[in-house]
Scaffold this motif. Structure first.
Motif, PDB file in Angstrom:
ATOM      1  N   UNK A 171       0.843  -1.186   0.000  1.00 48.24           N
ATOM      2  CA  UNK A 171       0.000   0.000   0.000  1.00 48.24           C
ATOM      3  C   UNK A 171       0.883   1.242   0.000  1.00 48.24           C
ATOM      4  N   UNK A 172       0.676   2.130  -0.965  1.00 50.77           N
ATOM      5  CA  UNK A 172       1.330   3.435  -0.914  1.00 50.77           C
ATOM      6  C   UNK A 172       0.360   4.367  -0.204  1.00 50.77           C
ATOM      7  N   UNK A 173       0.841   4.914   0.884  1.00 52.93           N
ATOM      8  CA  UNK A 173       0.018   5.767   1.737  1.00 52.93           C
ATOM      9  C   UNK A 173       0.213   7.221   1.325  1.00 52.93           C
ATOM     10  N   UNK A 174      -0.825   8.012   1.456  1.00 49.43           N
ATOM     11  CA  UNK A 174      -0.757   9.439   1.153  1.00 49.43           C
ATOM     12  C   UNK A 174       0.375  10.056   1.978  1.00 49.43           C
ATOM     13  N   UNK A 175       1.197  10.882   1.343  1.00 51.24           N
ATOM     14  CA  UNK A 175       2.342  11.514   2.014  1.00 51.24           C
ATOM     15  C   UNK A 175       1.882  12.210   3.293  1.00 51.24           C
ATOM     16  N   UNK A 176       2.636  11.973   4.351  1.00 43.92           N
ATOM     17  CA  UNK A 176       2.346  12.581   5.642  1.00 43.92           C
ATOM     18  C   UNK A 176       1.333  11.822   6.482  1.00 43.92           C
ATOM     19  N   UNK A 177       0.796  10.726   5.964  1.00 41.36           N
ATOM     20  CA  UNK A 177      -0.257   9.978   6.655  1.00 41.36           C
ATOM     21  C   UNK A 177       0.171   8.573   7.086  1.00 41.36           C
ATOM     22  N   UNK A 178       1.449   8.231   6.883  1.00 36.89           N
ATOM     23  CA  UNK A 178       1.901   6.869   7.186  1.00 36.89           C
ATOM     24  C   UNK A 178       1.686   6.516   8.655  1.00 36.89           C
ATOM     25  N   UNK A 179       2.095   7.394   9.559  1.00 39.51           N
ATOM     26  CA  UNK A 179       1.936   7.124  10.993  1.00 39.51           C
ATOM     27  C   UNK A 179       0.480   6.917  11.374  1.00 39.51           C
ATOM     28  N   UNK A 180      -0.402   7.742  10.835  1.00 33.06           N
ATOM     29  CA  UNK A 180      -1.825   7.629  11.110  1.00 33.06           C
ATOM     30  C   UNK A 180      -2.366   6.301  10.599  1.00 33.06           C
ATOM     31  N   UNK A 181      -1.969   5.923   9.369  1.00 32.90           N
ATOM     32  CA  UNK A 181      -2.434   4.658   8.805  1.00 32.90           C
ATOM     33  C   UNK A 181      -1.961   3.478   9.651  1.00 32.90           C
ATOM     34  N   UNK A 182      -0.680   3.456   9.994  1.00 33.69           N
ATOM     35  CA  UNK A 182      -0.120   2.340  10.770  1.00 33.69           C
ATOM     36  C   UNK A 182      -0.824   2.216  12.119  1.00 33.69           C
ATOM     37  N   UNK A 183      -1.120   3.332  12.753  1.00 29.37           N
ATOM     38  CA  UNK A 183      -1.800   3.305  14.045  1.00 29.37           C
ATOM     39  C   UNK A 183      -3.220   2.738  13.906  1.00 29.37           C
ATOM     40  N   UNK A 184      -3.967   3.249  12.939  1.00 28.41           N
ATOM     41  CA  UNK A 184      -5.345   2.773  12.737  1.00 28.41           C
ATOM     42  C   UNK A 184      -5.346   1.295  12.372  1.00 28.41           C
ATOM     43  N   UNK A 185      -4.440   0.896  11.481  1.00 23.25           N
ATOM     44  CA  UNK A 185      -4.373  -0.515  11.096  1.00 23.25           C
ATOM     45  C   UNK A 185      -4.047  -1.390  12.307  1.00 23.25           C
ATOM     46  N   UNK A 186      -3.050  -0.978  13.093  1.00 26.50           N
ATOM     47  CA  UNK A 186      -2.660  -1.774  14.258  1.00 26.50           C
ATOM     48  C   UNK A 186      -3.773  -1.947  15.271  1.00 26.50           C
ATOM     49  N   UNK A 187      -4.593  -0.908  15.438  1.00 24.56           N
ATOM     50  CA  UNK A 187      -5.666  -0.958  16.425  1.00 24.56           C
ATOM     51  C   UNK A 187      -6.944  -1.607  15.894  1.00 24.56           C
ATOM     52  N   UNK A 188      -7.244  -1.419  14.628  1.00 26.25           N
ATOM     53  CA  UNK A 188      -8.543  -1.843  14.110  1.00 26.25           C
ATOM     54  C   UNK A 188      -8.476  -2.884  12.991  1.00 26.25           C
ATOM     55  N   UNK A 189      -7.504  -2.774  12.093  1.00 22.56           N
ATOM     56  CA  UNK A 189      -7.433  -3.686  10.959  1.00 22.56           C
ATOM     57  C   UNK A 189      -6.742  -5.001  11.280  1.00 22.56           C
ATOM     58  N   UNK A 190      -5.585  -4.911  11.905  1.00 17.92           N
ATOM     59  CA  UNK A 190      -4.795  -6.115  12.172  1.00 17.92           C
ATOM     60  C   UNK A 190      -5.525  -7.142  13.031  1.00 17.92           C
ATOM     61  N   UNK A 191      -6.168  -6.750  14.132  1.00 20.57           N
ATOM     62  CA  UNK A 191      -6.871  -7.776  14.920  1.00 20.57           C
ATOM     63  C   UNK A 191      -7.911  -8.543  14.103  1.00 20.57           C
ATOM     64  N   UNK A 192      -8.624  -7.842  13.236  1.00 25.63           N
ATOM     65  CA  UNK A 192      -9.624  -8.516  12.399  1.00 25.63           C
ATOM     66  C   UNK A 192      -8.969  -9.420  11.367  1.00 25.63           C
ATOM     67  N   UNK A 193      -7.893  -8.941  10.762  1.00 24.30           N
ATOM     68  CA  UNK A 193      -7.225  -9.777   9.766  1.00 24.30           C
ATOM     69  C   UNK A 193      -6.618 -11.012  10.412  1.00 24.30           C
ATOM     70  N   UNK A 194      -6.052 -10.875  11.591  1.00 22.42           N
ATOM     71  CA  UNK A 194      -5.515 -12.062  12.272  1.00 22.42           C
ATOM     72  C   UNK A 194      -6.628 -13.063  12.574  1.00 22.42           C
ATOM     73  N   UNK A 195      -7.782 -12.553  12.934  1.00 23.93           N
ATOM     74  CA  UNK A 195      -8.930 -13.419  13.223  1.00 23.93           C
ATOM     75  C   UNK A 195      -9.408 -14.147  11.966  1.00 23.93           C
ATOM     76  N   UNK A 196      -9.477 -13.429  10.858  1.00 25.81           N
ATOM     77  CA  UNK A 196     -10.054 -13.996   9.641  1.00 25.81           C
ATOM     78  C   UNK A 196      -9.037 -14.616   8.693  1.00 25.81           C
ATOM     79  N   UNK A 197      -7.875 -14.009   8.569  1.00 27.17           N
ATOM     80  CA  UNK A 197      -6.935 -14.454   7.533  1.00 27.17           C
ATOM     81  C   UNK A 197      -5.937 -15.483   8.023  1.00 27.17           C
TER      82      UNK A 197
END
Length: 104
Positions: free
Chosen positions: A8-34
């Protein structure tokens, strides 16, 4: 065994925000499902503002089944809303290890 590389290429200046949101909300779901997360990276040299995830599956059928269930989960839809506008480009590749690869 197959490996899925998601870049994923993240919008410039938004990498930290993306990583934080993914770690808190996306990753737990992906670990559960994938299932089996092999690695998750951010880039530091070269083309910047990328995150790369590697997932392992027994085969393409397993991958398809797991992703279909995840996409139907309302919590995943909520996560997608949280990262809306943060991802510029997404690339997905399926990788097949050769016989001498440490990851088989």
């Amino acid at each position: 065994m197959i490996y899925e590389e998601r870049d994923y290429r993240i919008v410039a200046g938004k990498l930290g925000q993306f990583v934080q949101i993914y770690g808190e909300h996306g990753l737990p779901l992906q670990k559960e499902h994938l299932g089996q997360l092999i690695a998750y990276f951010t880039t530091e040299i070269g083309e910047l503002n990328h995150v790369v995830a590697l997932w392992a599956y027994d085969n393409l059928g397993e991958r398809e089944k797991r992703r279909k269930v995840m996409l139907a989960d309302p919590r995943w839809q909520d996560y997608l809303k949280r990262v809306e506008g943060l991802i510029d480009i997404q690339t997905t590749r399926i990788l097949n290890p050769v016989s001498y690869s440490p990851l088989q």
